[in-house]
Design a protein around this motif. Structure first.
Motif, PDB file in Angstrom:
ATOM      1  N   VAL A  76       0.827  -1.204   0.000  1.00 52.36           N
ATOM      2  CA  VAL A  76       0.000   0.000   0.000  1.00 52.36           C
ATOM      3  C   VAL A  76       0.863   1.257   0.000  1.00 52.36           C
ATOM      4  CG1 VAL A  76      -1.706   1.327   1.312  1.00 52.36           C
ATOM      5  CG2 VAL A  76      -1.913  -1.167   1.150  1.00 52.36           C
ATOM      6  N   VAL A  77       1.859   1.306   0.884  1.00 52.86           N
ATOM      7  CA  VAL A  77       2.622   2.539   1.087  1.00 52.86           C
ATOM      8  C   VAL A  77       3.381   2.977  -0.168  1.00 52.86           C
ATOM      9  CG1 VAL A  77       4.516   3.576   2.401  1.00 52.86           C
ATOM     10  CG2 VAL A  77       2.752   2.274   3.586  1.00 52.86           C
ATOM     11  N   PRO A  78       4.182   2.114  -0.818  1.00 56.89           N
ATOM     12  CA  PRO A  78       4.882   2.611  -2.011  1.00 56.89           C
ATOM     13  C   PRO A  78       3.933   2.995  -3.129  1.00 56.89           C
ATOM     14  CG  PRO A  78       5.165   0.237  -1.798  1.00 56.89           C
ATOM     15  CD  PRO A  78       4.543   0.715  -0.527  1.00 56.89           C
ATOM     16  N   PHE A  79       2.799   2.288  -3.224  1.00 53.43           N
ATOM     17  CA  PHE A  79       1.820   2.651  -4.262  1.00 53.43           C
ATOM     18  C   PHE A  79       1.349   4.087  -4.055  1.00 53.43           C
ATOM     19  CE2 PHE A  79      -2.638   3.035  -5.549  1.00 53.43           C
ATOM     20  CZ  PHE A  79      -2.516   2.788  -6.908  1.00 53.43           C
ATOM     21  N   ARG A  80       1.012   4.425  -2.800  1.00 60.92           N
ATOM     22  CA  ARG A  80       0.532   5.772  -2.528  1.00 60.92           C
ATOM     23  C   ARG A  80       1.663   6.799  -2.627  1.00 60.92           C
ATOM     24  NH1 ARG A  80      -4.355   5.664  -4.064  1.00 60.92           N
ATOM     25  NH2 ARG A  80      -5.754   4.361  -2.807  1.00 60.92           N
ATOM     26  N   TYR A  81       2.839   6.443  -2.189  1.00 60.68           N
ATOM     27  CA  TYR A  81       3.959   7.384  -2.280  1.00 60.68           C
ATOM     28  C   TYR A  81       4.294   7.683  -3.731  1.00 60.68           C
ATOM     29  CZ  TYR A  81       4.959   6.982   2.731  1.00 60.68           C
ATOM     30  OH  TYR A  81       4.883   7.041   4.098  1.00 60.68           O
ATOM     31  N   ASN A  82       4.170   6.690  -4.600  1.00 59.42           N
ATOM     32  CA  ASN A  82       4.458   6.909  -6.013  1.00 59.42           C
ATOM     33  C   ASN A  82       3.371   7.723  -6.702  1.00 59.42           C
ATOM     34  OD1 ASN A  82       7.027   5.684  -6.759  1.00 59.42           O
ATOM     35  ND2 ASN A  82       6.115   3.762  -6.090  1.00 59.42           N
ATOM     36  N   GLN A  83       2.208   7.875  -6.049  1.00 59.76           N
ATOM     37  CA  GLN A  83       1.142   8.698  -6.610  1.00 59.76           C
ATOM     38  C   GLN A  83       1.234  10.158  -6.171  1.00 59.76           C
ATOM     39  OE1 GLN A  83      -2.481   6.617  -5.468  1.00 59.76           O
ATOM     40  NE2 GLN A  83      -2.707   5.872  -7.577  1.00 59.76           N
ATOM     41  N   VAL A  84       2.213  10.480  -5.316  1.00 61.31           N
ATOM     42  CA  VAL A  84       2.362  11.866  -4.868  1.00 61.31           C
ATOM     43  C   VAL A  84       2.665  12.778  -6.050  1.00 61.31           C
ATOM     44  CG1 VAL A  84       3.807  13.416  -3.481  1.00 61.31           C
ATOM     45  CG2 VAL A  84       3.030  11.240  -2.530  1.00 61.31           C
ATOM     46  N   GLU A  85       3.433  12.291  -7.008  1.00 68.29           N
ATOM     47  CA  GLU A  85       3.756  13.060  -8.203  1.00 68.29           C
ATOM     48  C   GLU A  85       3.033  12.459  -9.407  1.00 68.29           C
ATOM     49  OE1 GLU A  85       8.286  14.603  -7.232  1.00 68.29           O
ATOM     50  OE2 GLU A  85       8.006  12.713  -8.294  1.00 68.29           O
ATOM     51  N   PRO A  86       2.761  13.263 -10.416  1.00 69.87           N
ATOM     52  CA  PRO A  86       2.124  12.724 -11.624  1.00 69.87           C
ATOM     53  C   PRO A  86       3.001  11.670 -12.281  1.00 69.87           C
ATOM     54  CG  PRO A  86       2.085  15.129 -11.616  1.00 69.87           C
ATOM     55  CD  PRO A  86       2.977  14.707 -10.493  1.00 69.87           C
ATOM     56  N   ALA A  87       2.354  10.730 -12.941  1.00 73.74           N
ATOM     57  CA  ALA A  87       3.103   9.674 -13.616  1.00 73.74           C
ATOM     58  C   ALA A  87       3.782  10.191 -14.883  1.00 73.74           C
ATOM     59  CB  ALA A  87       2.177   8.512 -13.955  1.00 73.74           C
ATOM     60  N   ALA A  88       3.127  11.104 -15.578  1.00 72.62           N
ATOM     61  CA  ALA A  88       3.668  11.621 -16.843  1.00 72.62           C
ATOM     62  C   ALA A  88       4.556  12.830 -16.572  1.00 72.62           C
ATOM     63  CB  ALA A  88       2.533  12.008 -17.782  1.00 72.62           C
ATOM     64  N   ILE A  89       5.671  12.907 -17.280  1.00 74.52           N
ATOM     65  CA  ILE A  89       6.596  14.022 -17.117  1.00 74.52           C
ATOM     66  C   ILE A  89       5.920  15.338 -17.477  1.00 74.52           C
ATOM     67  CG2 ILE A  89       8.748  15.021 -17.967  1.00 74.52           C
ATOM     68  CD1 ILE A  89       9.821  12.222 -18.312  1.00 74.52           C
ATOM     69  N   ALA A  90       5.074  15.322 -18.491  1.00 67.71           N
ATOM     70  CA  ALA A  90       4.427  16.555 -18.941  1.00 67.71           C
ATOM     71  C   ALA A  90       3.496  17.138 -17.889  1.00 67.71           C
ATOM     72  CB  ALA A  90       3.658  16.296 -20.238  1.00 67.71           C
ATOM     73  N   ASP A  91       2.993  16.301 -16.999  1.00 64.62           N
ATOM     74  CA  ASP A  91       2.081  16.768 -15.959  1.00 64.62           C
ATOM     75  C   ASP A  91       2.811  17.320 -14.737  1.00 64.62           C
ATOM     76  OD1 ASP A  91      -0.046  16.000 -17.525  1.00 64.62           O
ATOM     77  OD2 ASP A  91      -0.127  13.973 -16.642  1.00 64.62           O
ATOM     78  N   GLN A  92       4.112  17.151 -14.686  1.00 61.64           N
ATOM     79  CA  GLN A  92       4.906  17.634 -13.565  1.00 61.64           C
ATOM     80  C   GLN A  92       5.301  19.093 -13.799  1.00 61.64           C
ATOM     81  OE1 GLN A  92       5.591  16.349 -10.755  1.00 61.64           O
ATOM     82  NE2 GLN A  92       7.393  17.386  -9.916  1.00 61.64           N
ATOM     83  N   PRO A  93       5.111  19.986 -12.817  1.00 64.25           N
ATOM     84  CA  PRO A  93       5.553  21.380 -13.002  1.00 64.25           C
ATOM     85  C   PRO A  93       7.005  21.442 -13.432  1.00 64.25           C
ATOM     86  CG  PRO A  93       4.265  21.171 -10.999  1.00 64.25           C
ATOM     87  CD  PRO A  93       4.477  19.781 -11.511  1.00 64.25           C
ATOM     88  N   ARG A  94       7.281  22.363 -14.344  1.00 59.74           N
ATOM     89  CA  ARG A  94       8.612  22.423 -14.931  1.00 59.74           C
ATOM     90  C   ARG A  94       9.646  22.978 -13.957  1.00 59.74           C
ATOM     91  NH1 ARG A  94      10.284  25.754 -20.426  1.00 59.74           N
ATOM     92  NH2 ARG A  94      12.470  25.083 -20.486  1.00 59.74           N
ATOM     93  N   HIS A  95       9.213  23.866 -13.067  1.00 62.33           N
ATOM     94  CA  HIS A  95      10.150  24.534 -12.183  1.00 62.33           C
ATOM     95  C   HIS A  95       9.715  24.396 -10.730  1.00 62.33           C
ATOM     96  CE1 HIS A  95      12.301  26.452 -15.510  1.00 62.33           C
ATOM     97  NE2 HIS A  95      11.111  26.702 -16.039  1.00 62.33           N
ATOM     98  N   ALA A  96      10.664  24.580  -9.846  1.00 62.06           N
ATOM     99  CA  ALA A  96      10.399  24.581  -8.410  1.00 62.06           C
ATOM    100  C   ALA A  96      11.304  25.602  -7.752  1.00 62.06           C
ATOM    101  CB  ALA A  96      10.645  23.194  -7.805  1.00 62.06           C
ATOM    102  N   ARG A  97      10.804  26.185  -6.685  1.00 64.53           N
ATOM    103  CA  ARG A  97      11.610  27.114  -5.894  1.00 64.53           C
ATOM    104  C   ARG A  97      11.717  26.562  -4.476  1.00 64.53           C
ATOM    105  NH1 ARG A  97      13.305  31.737  -7.826  1.00 64.53           N
ATOM    106  NH2 ARG A  97      13.676  32.504  -5.706  1.00 64.53           N
ATOM    107  N   PHE A  98      12.946  26.612  -3.973  1.00 61.63           N
ATOM    108  CA  PHE A  98      13.178  26.096  -2.627  1.00 61.63           C
ATOM    109  C   PHE A  98      14.349  26.846  -2.014  1.00 61.63           C
ATOM    110  CE2 PHE A  98      15.074  22.882   0.304  1.00 61.63           C
ATOM    111  CZ  PHE A  98      13.993  22.771   1.170  1.00 61.63           C
ATOM    112  N   GLU A  99      14.088  27.471  -0.866  1.00 63.59           N
ATOM    113  CA  GLU A  99      15.112  28.218  -0.136  1.00 63.59           C
ATOM    114  C   GLU A  99      15.843  29.196  -1.056  1.00 63.59           C
ATOM    115  OE1 GLU A  99      17.521  25.293   1.848  1.00 63.59           O
ATOM    116  OE2 GLU A  99      16.026  25.012   3.446  1.00 63.59           O
ATOM    117  N   HIS A 100      15.037  30.018  -1.772  1.00 63.60           N
ATOM    118  CA  HIS A 100      15.535  31.115  -2.620  1.00 63.60           C
ATOM    119  C   HIS A 100      16.325  30.630  -3.841  1.00 63.60           C
ATOM    120  CE1 HIS A 100      14.294  33.594   0.718  1.00 63.60           C
ATOM    121  NE2 HIS A 100      15.123  32.951   1.524  1.00 63.60           N
ATOM    122  N   GLU A 101      16.177  29.391  -4.183  1.00 63.83           N
ATOM    123  CA  GLU A 101      16.874  28.851  -5.354  1.00 63.83           C
ATOM    124  C   GLU A 101      15.829  28.327  -6.342  1.00 63.83           C
ATOM    125  OE1 GLU A 101      19.684  27.928  -7.979  1.00 63.83           O
ATOM    126  OE2 GLU A 101      20.229  28.729  -6.003  1.00 63.83           O
TER     127      GLU A 101
END
Length: 507
Positions: A76-101
């Motif tokens: 159960v756990v890895p299945f749900r953890y793997n669903q935290v992000e979209p499966a398709a690359i195109a559905d993943q936001p292109r950029h991220a900001r973290f600690e001013h970077e």
């Protein structure tokens, strides 16, 4: 309701609705595995119910259920953890900001091992490359899940609780993690996790301890009895064996306590502080003073009676003389009245020393000492003890060694008479002994850091002490909850426009 019904409900809750019932569909395969686990659980329940119950069968039943439930969790756990992000690359936001970077998504997922209370699992995650060369990759999923060096929050908490508990060394704790959670960690994996959690919990310990003290003060004020609520501060030291390049070295570590007593003199609770050996003990002095001042500043109720009950060591006496006795109320500026108490049991040791010098090791010495200990609790008790000792001393000729022992014990009592008014302390509900602080040395240090053969680096000892004082103060869940809530999270963004200077360069 039979046990098979809730098990069925658990399985139905765990399983997500399938998009297809086709035999080859991935959701169908997953549901089949979960259904198989549910069938195993039901089979165990039916087998246990069908035969006479014995202690041995009960043990085996729980062990078998635990194995099946762990395996279900591993599905159960890895299945749900793997669903935290979209499966398709195109559905993943292109950029991220973290600690001013700013980070930019890479084109493929990366495999990562994650350790949970169900064992070692595998998840696949997107990585983001930093805009500045030389910076590490960012993995947003790891931050969203709260992973600490690959350990889930639940497993990190479990491992650190085992580390903070008494009576075990690191090999025993690692064996416990293998047996209970199927986690095959070694020391090199375990230490970064514990150090990270320890450092985080150290940040939030102060506020949680204040909240705990405020709760106890409110309960003390609402209690019934003839005494004023009491806040009792204590410090003590204990030798700790340190690991050196060649051999060992013994240095003095420090512990501090703040105890709250209600109107009947009942102790409601204790918060603990502890530090590895350091010259002059500045960390203990600063932290203990900060907690006291915070209680004085933020407590809105009637002022309790403040007392300092310790032995008469140099650090303890110096802390009272230089810090507590000079302390003023942070809000009113008025001098803070402290009741300074020399621990009754340390005073008792000097009475017994006088008895042995004056009478020898016999029944008369025992009788005189017991009488003096009773007098010590009466008004003017110290004076009466000293007068009696002086009278017997005048009638005896002592050897040089006996005279030295007598003078040392006599001077101890005479020089500290102003802090030995035990009759008054009892009348107003102030504790006579530093047993709570003395016990803290045993509870914090001896039961965990002074087991057979243990030697410590100062950093390693402090890692455990940070966890242990939170554990013993009864604020673990509060502090850990604040740690998780405060962990920074990356901001996921779409396409980021070029900076002005980049546009000029392109032109």
């Amino acid at each position: 309701m039979t046990l098979s019904i809730p098990l069925t409900l658990v399985m139905a809750t765990c399983a997500a609705p399938s998009e297809s019932d086709a035999p080859g569909h991935p959701d169908r395969s997953r549901d089949d595995r979960w259904a198989a686990s549910g069938a195993q659980l039901r089979a165990l329940v039916d087998a246990f119910r069908s035969e006479p119950v014995t202690p041995a069968r009960t043990l085996q039943f729980e062990h078998d259920v635990q194995i099946v439930v762990r395996e279900l969790g591993r599905q159960v756990v890895p299945f749900r953890y793997n669903q935290v992000e979209p499966a398709a690359i195109a559905d993943q936001p292109r950029h991220a900001r973290f600690e001013h970077e700013t980070y930019t998504r890479v084109g493929a997922k990366t495999r990562q091992n994650v350790w949970t209370v169900f064992g070692q699992l595998v998840v696949r995650r997107f990585g983001d490359r930093p805009s500045q060369a030389g910076e590490p990759m960012l993995f947003p999923r790891a931050h969203r899940l709260g992973l600490v060096h690959g350990a889930s929050p639940a497993l990190a908490a479990r491992a650190c609780q085992l580390l903070a508990a008494a009576g075990a060394n690191q090999q025993q704790i690692l064996a416990r993690l293998r047996a209970d959670h199927g986690v095959g960690w070694g020391v090199k994996k375990w230490r970064p996790v514990s150090r990270a959690v320890s450092d985080e919990m150290g940040v939030y310990r102060h506020d949680a301890q204040f909240d705990q003290l405020r709760t106890w003060l409110a309960a003390a004020g609402a209690s019934t009895g003839r005494h004023k609520p009491v806040v009792c501060v204590g410090r003590d030291g204990i030798t700790l064996r340190l690991r050196m390049k060649r051999g060992s070295l013994y240095e003095v570590a420090s512990t501090g306590t703040i105890r709250v007593y209600d109107r009947r003199g009942t102790r409601l609770g204790t918060v603990y502080l502890a530090y590895a050996p350091e010259p002059g003990r500045p960390a203990m002095r600063g932290t203990l003073t900060a907690v006291i001042r915070d209680v004085l500043t933020r407590w809105e109720g009637p002022l309790p009676r403040w007392c300092d009950v310790t032995d008469t060591g140099d650090n303890e006496t110096g802390y009272y003389d230089r810090v507590l006795r000079r302390m003023t109320h942070p809000r009113t500026g008025a001098p803070l009245a402290w009741v300074r108490v020399v621990d009754y049991y340390h005073a008792s040791e000097r009475v017994w020393a006088l008895a042995n010098v004056l009478f020898g090791d016999n029944a008369r010495a025992v009788g005189w000492a017991k009488t003096m200990l009773t007098w010590l609790l009466l008004p003017g008790g110290v004076n009466r003890v000293l007068h009696s000792a002086a009278a017997f001393r005048a009638a005896r000729t002592l050897t040089r060694v006996q005279k030295k022992e007598y003078d040392r014990a006599y001077a101890y009592l005479r020089n500290r008479m102003s802090h030995m008014d035990y009759a008054t302390y009892r009348r107003v509900g102030v504790p006579l002994g530093s047993g709570g602080t003395e016990a803290a040395c045993k509870t914090v240090f001896i039961q965990r850091l002074k087991l057979r053969g243990m030697r410590w680096a100062k950093d390693g000892a402090q890692t455990i002490l940070n966890l242990r004082v939170v554990f013993l103060s009864g604020i673990w869940d509060v502090v850990y909850g604040r740690v998780l809530a405060a962990r920074p999270q990356p901001t996921m963004e779409g396409h980021v426009a070029a900076e002005p200077n980049e546009l000029e360069i392109a032109a």
